[in-house]
Design an enzyme around this catalytic site. Structure first.
Site, short mmCIF file in Angstrom:
data_model
loop_
_atom_site.label_atom_id
_atom_site.label_comp_id
_atom_site.label_asym_id
_atom_site.label_seq_id
_atom_site.Cartn_x
_atom_site.Cartn_y
_atom_site.Cartn_z
N ARG A 190 -10.29 -2.34 9.01
CA ARG A 190 -10.98 -1.04 9.10
C ARG A 190 -12.41 -1.23 9.62
O ARG A 190 -13.33 -0.54 9.17
CB ARG A 190 -10.97 -0.31 7.75
CG ARG A 190 -9.61 0.10 7.25
CD ARG A 190 -9.72 0.86 5.95
NE ARG A 190 -10.46 2.10 6.10
CZ ARG A 190 -10.89 2.85 5.08
NH1 ARG A 190 -10.68 2.46 3.83
NH2 ARG A 190 -11.54 3.97 5.29
N LYS A 205 -16.80 6.03 -8.13
CA LYS A 205 -15.53 5.50 -7.63
C LYS A 205 -15.86 4.27 -6.80
O LYS A 205 -16.46 4.37 -5.74
CB LYS A 205 -14.79 6.54 -6.79
CG LYS A 205 -13.45 6.05 -6.26
CD LYS A 205 -12.75 7.12 -5.45
CE LYS A 205 -11.42 6.62 -4.90
NZ LYS A 205 -10.73 7.65 -4.09
N TRP A 206 -15.45 3.10 -7.30
CA TRP A 206 -15.76 1.81 -6.68
C TRP A 206 -14.55 1.36 -5.88
O TRP A 206 -13.53 0.96 -6.44
CB TRP A 206 -16.08 0.81 -7.79
CG TRP A 206 -16.47 -0.57 -7.38
CD1 TRP A 206 -15.93 -1.36 -6.41
CD2 TRP A 206 -17.51 -1.36 -7.98
NE1 TRP A 206 -16.54 -2.58 -6.36
CE2 TRP A 206 -17.52 -2.61 -7.31
CE3 TRP A 206 -18.42 -1.14 -9.01
CZ2 TRP A 206 -18.40 -3.63 -7.66
CZ3 TRP A 206 -19.30 -2.15 -9.35
CH2 TRP A 206 -19.30 -3.38 -8.68
N ASP A 207 -14.66 1.41 -4.57
CA ASP A 207 -13.53 1.11 -3.70
C ASP A 207 -13.64 -0.31 -3.14
O ASP A 207 -14.71 -0.92 -3.14
CB ASP A 207 -13.46 2.13 -2.56
CG ASP A 207 -12.04 2.39 -2.09
OD1 ASP A 207 -11.15 1.59 -2.39
OD2 ASP A 207 -11.83 3.43 -1.41
N MET A 208 -12.51 -0.82 -2.64
CA MET A 208 -12.46 -2.14 -2.01
C MET A 208 -11.26 -2.11 -1.06
O MET A 208 -10.12 -2.18 -1.50
CB MET A 208 -12.32 -3.24 -3.05
CG MET A 208 -12.55 -4.64 -2.54
SD MET A 208 -11.17 -5.37 -1.65
CE MET A 208 -9.93 -5.47 -2.91
N ASN A 209 -11.53 -1.97 0.23
CA ASN A 209 -10.47 -1.59 1.17
C ASN A 209 -9.93 -2.71 2.05
O ASN A 209 -9.20 -2.43 2.99
CB ASN A 209 -10.98 -0.46 2.08
CG ASN A 209 -10.87 0.89 1.39
OD1 ASN A 209 -9.80 1.30 0.98
ND2 ASN A 209 -11.99 1.57 1.25
N ASP A 267 -16.74 11.60 -1.79
CA ASP A 267 -16.14 10.34 -1.38
C ASP A 267 -16.90 9.77 -0.17
O ASP A 267 -18.09 10.02 0.02
CB ASP A 267 -14.65 10.56 -1.09
CG ASP A 267 -13.81 9.33 -1.37
OD1 ASP A 267 -13.80 8.41 -0.53
OD2 ASP A 267 -13.14 9.29 -2.43
N ASP A 268 -16.21 9.02 0.66
CA ASP A 268 -16.79 8.27 1.77
C ASP A 268 -17.50 9.20 2.76
O ASP A 268 -17.15 10.35 2.93
CB ASP A 268 -15.66 7.53 2.48
CG ASP A 268 -16.14 6.43 3.40
OD1 ASP A 268 -17.36 6.28 3.58
OD2 ASP A 268 -15.28 5.72 3.94
N TRP A 319 0.84 -1.19 0.00
CA TRP A 319 0.00 0.00 0.00
C TRP A 319 0.88 1.25 0.00
O TRP A 319 1.85 1.35 0.74
CB TRP A 319 -0.91 0.00 1.23
CG TRP A 319 -1.74 1.25 1.33
CD1 TRP A 319 -2.91 1.51 0.69
CD2 TRP A 319 -1.42 2.43 2.09
NE1 TRP A 319 -3.36 2.77 1.00
CE2 TRP A 319 -2.46 3.36 1.86
CE3 TRP A 319 -0.37 2.79 2.92
CZ2 TRP A 319 -2.48 4.62 2.45
CZ3 TRP A 319 -0.38 4.05 3.51
CH2 TRP A 319 -1.43 4.95 3.28
N ASP A 374 -3.20 5.17 -3.26
CA ASP A 374 -3.64 6.17 -2.29
C ASP A 374 -2.55 7.20 -2.02
O ASP A 374 -2.83 8.26 -1.45
CB ASP A 374 -4.02 5.49 -0.97
CG ASP A 374 -5.43 4.93 -0.99
OD1 ASP A 374 -6.18 5.21 -1.95
OD2 ASP A 374 -5.79 4.19 -0.05
#
Length: 742
Positions: free
Chosen positions: A444, A477-481, A367-368, A200, A549
């Site tokens: 998270r 924006k498709w996130d995957m954390n 965003d989030d 990361w 990021d």
């Protein structure tokens, strides 16, 4: 471009103007590998390229011929457990416990064009003249499992796409415990292995080493392709560099657990395997069931690494990415995340968006933090409904206000995850991946939804589609954390738990497919804490991805340089963020932050209201520049000139298709004094065109710039006089070359 079968020697020859690929049906019915490389002329017999000899202590297929052992024969798709002791491409566990199989030649078919892969992303053609496909069918007479090997050769470029399809025509189920997409046996090991690895915030760093005896590999057991290793490999000859020499590139079009490996044996031949990671894979193939492996793409060049990359760039821009946004310049955006994190109101968003519009940007992204009870990491994921305390007018109302400013509106989702503190989880606690009677990990404070289940995918689809139908959303924006742990699905029986990793990513692809088909004008950007799933599989659905990021310009030199080995600039999300940077806390000049971000999709990650008037004017000029040149920057021919991994300077450039405009990015990481004189040899120009240098006003012919070089020396070659603007660390320049007289 052609595919020829020579019946007399039972030899297949696939070729175009660039490459040849040769294989033959061996005496035992298996397929042998003869040649992959630069185009050679076709003829009837190439069987002598399969060399055999009697070796001591060799197991034999035929008792009367000690020279024929699979251990020393280059093969197309080797199986486990006979006389080949190298790693196999296929392993099948049968009802009686045996893992031995014997796939022999049955038939072949040649078709124009390229068939789609069911449920999987893959390269494609728009007309049948662009490619031809060979399908070779082999069968195992004991299990009655059929195997089809697909080879697609494109008309242009050194490109060969490969995959495998299995069909159980027997009466008993079998388990595929290994089913790779590709095997490539090479006759020698004189190669440098080059991979893109990191973690990361420092993804896709270039690492190289020579091939040595034994096995070396990259891969992921995380459920996603990962920050650690990108599913991409280069094998280059030791003399090859960016400008010349032989190289083979291998790219796996897959977003889940994978492995790419090279095995060098005692006789210095090399076996390359690529496909789904076998440690996380066990697929039950019942009677009449099929399994299609992901596609692997091979590219050969004898013109150096820049040419290898350009071949991948063009293929993935035009024949992997799809839809409305494939060929369009990407909108310049501002994302609120680093400006506000979770601390925002609707009015503050409008305030930031208004300044964004004033500066000339075209898209504002929320965003989030906009949904459910989301005010931090611990709650809300899965509840994809607007938080009315923060957004009293909802997403539809906010989007209307953004559109009224003259901008488009974008929204962040993380659809594959949930928090336990969410209505979604409270209603469906059994919809996460977790192993019975075992503790369940989180990342998270979030948990991975079981996308191997159609009802889970449907529930997320309905929430996302409802928002897209009712609000003016132009970008997702498709996130995957987080990666997958405790991979177990309550919906599948015990003998199919080995399928869940793969079924999960098939569920992700299915959701992407439904949304992109229903909302074709929405621009999707993939993200996985940055580059945790930046891979070709995602490009099939989302034509751009968030590379990392880490938005620090100096770190991005290495990240974007490495990423460019396979992926086009049009796929790279690259933004200007605040200084000091939020990941490395480095102070970097505003012009350098933009000069790096230009070579990608371009945007901002900051509150433009906090800039000084001088900085605001600089941002306006940056946006005007990007609008003027973004088609070249995103779709021109890209060349790497100086590697940030090798010295204090880095450089790259883009050239327009007509060769009349070129943009060069030059970067000096640390300041110098009394330095040497420096020149930069350019690439891709027309030697007969006269180009004007925008920085100096001097005109140069293309051949001079490519062979004598562009002078990049400045006052630091000596002592900087007091009346000159001071130079700093992390300096950069953009050179624009425009043709004055072709």
């Amino acid at each position: 471009m052609n595919i020829i079968y020579h019946a007399s020697g039972r030899i297949f020859h696939l070729y175009n103007d660039t490459i040849s690929y040769l294989m033959m049906i061996l005496r035992n019915g298996h397929l042998g590998q003869l040649y992959f490389g630069r185009r050679i002329q076709d003829k009837e017999d190439f069987s002598y390229l399969l060399e055999t000899c009697e070796r001591p202590m060799t197991s034999c297929v035929y008792e009367t011929d000690r020279s024929f052992s699979l251990e020393h024969i280059r093969q197309e798709y080797p199986v486990f457990g006979t006389t080949d002791f190298r790693q196999p491409a296929l392993e099948i566990l049968q009802e009686n416990g045996s893992r031995i199989s014997n796939f022999t030649y049955d038939s072949y078919a040649i078709t124009d064009g390229k068939p789609a892969l069911s449920g999987l992303p893959a390269t494609y053609t728009e007309n049948d003249a662009e490619a031809r496909t060979l399908c070779i069918t082999l069968k195992d007479d004991v299990t009655n499992v059929q195997m089809q090997l697909f080879y697609t050769i494109f008309a242009k470029g050194g490109i060969l796409a490969r995959s495998v399809r299995f069909l159980n025509q027997g009466t008993q189920p079998v388990h595929l415990t290994r089913a790779m997409s590709l095997c490539l046996d090479l006759p020698d090991c004189d190669y440098i292995w080059e991979q893109l690895s990191g973690c990361w915030a420092r993804e896709c760093h270039i690492h190289t080493r020579r091939l040595e005896p034994g096995i070396q590999s990259i891969g992921s057991m995380r459920g996603n392709s990962s920050h650690e290793h990108n599913p991409f490999l280069i094998l280059k000859r030791p003399s090859a560099d960016e400008r010349q020499g032989e190289a083979i590139g291998l790219s796996l079009i897959y977003s889940g657990c994978f492995r790419i490996q090279a095995e060098t044996d005692a006789h210095q031949t090399v076996r390359i395997l690529a496909g789904i990671d076998p440690e996380t894979f066990d697929w039950k193939l019942d009677t009449n069931e099929t399994l299609q492996t992901p596609e692997a793409v091979l590219v050969y060049t004898d013109r150096g690494l820049n040419h290898l990359s350009q071949t991948f760039h063009k293929l993935y821009q035009k024949r992997l990415a799809r839809g409305y946004w494939r060929d369009r310049p990407r909108p310049i955006l501002n994302n609120n995340w680093e400006a506000t994190y979770f601390d925002f109101t609707e009015e503050r968003l409008i305030e930031i968006a208004a300044r964004t519009k004033e500066c000339g940007a075209e898209l504002f992204v929320l965003d989030d933090g906009w949904f459910g009870a989301r005010s931090g990491e611990k709650a809300g994921l899965g509840d994809w409904k607007p938080n009315k305390d923060r957004l009293p007018n909802g997403i539809a109302g906010l989007a209307e206000r953004i559109e009224a400013l003259g901008m488009k509106f974008g929204l962040w989702f993380e659809p594959e995850m949930t928090n336990k503190d969410s209505d979604f989880y409270r209603q469906h606690p059994d919809w996460i991946l977790e192993t019975p009677q075992r503790s369940v990990s989180h990342g998270r404070f979030q948990y991975v939804l079981d996308f191997s289940r159609e009802e889970v995918v449907n529930a997320i689809y309905e929430q996302m589609a409802e928002l897209l139908r009712t609000a003016k959303i132009s970008y997702i924006k498709w996130d995957m954390n987080r990666s997958i742990t405790e991979c177990y699905s309550k919906a599948w029986p015990a003998d199919r738990q080995g399928e869940i990793y793969h079924r999960y990513i098939l569920g992700v692809y299915a959701l992407y497919e439904r949304l992109t088909r229903e909302f074709p004008h929405v621009l999707f950007e993939s993200c996985a804490s940055g580059g945790g799933r930046f891979d070709p599989g995602m490009l099939f659905y989302a034509p751009q991805g968030w590379v990392s990021d880490n938005s620090d310009a100096i770190e991005r030199l290495k990240i974007q340089y490495g990423t460019s080995m396979c992926y086009p600039l049009s796929s790279m999300g690259s933004h200007v963020s605040v200084s000091p940077n939020h990941q490395v806390f480095r102070y970097t000049p505003l012009h350098t932050r933009a000069n790096v971000a230009y070579f990608g999709t371009f945007g901002y990650e900051l509150d433009l209201n906090k800039l000084t008037p001088q900085e605001t004017e600089e941002v306006k000029a940056q946006i005007r520049f990007m609008k003027q040149y973004r088609e070249i920057l995103q779709y021109g021919t890209f060349y790497r000139l100086k590697s940030p991994f090798e010295g204090n300077e880095a450089a790259w450039m883009c050239v327009s298709e007509d060769q009349k405009t070129a943009l060069i990015g030059w970067y000096r990481i640390l300041n110098v004094v009394n330095d040497r004189y420096t020149r930069l040899r350019l690439e891709g120009l027309n030697p007969d065109y006269l180009y004007r240098n925008s920085r100096t006003g001097i005109c140069h012919y293309g051949d001079e710039l490519m062979y004598a070089g562009l002078i990049t020396s400045d006052e630091t070659a000596g002592q900087v006089p007091p009346d000159v603007t001071p130079y700093t660390d992390f300096d950069s320049r953009i050179y624009v070359l425009e043709v004055t007289r072709p």
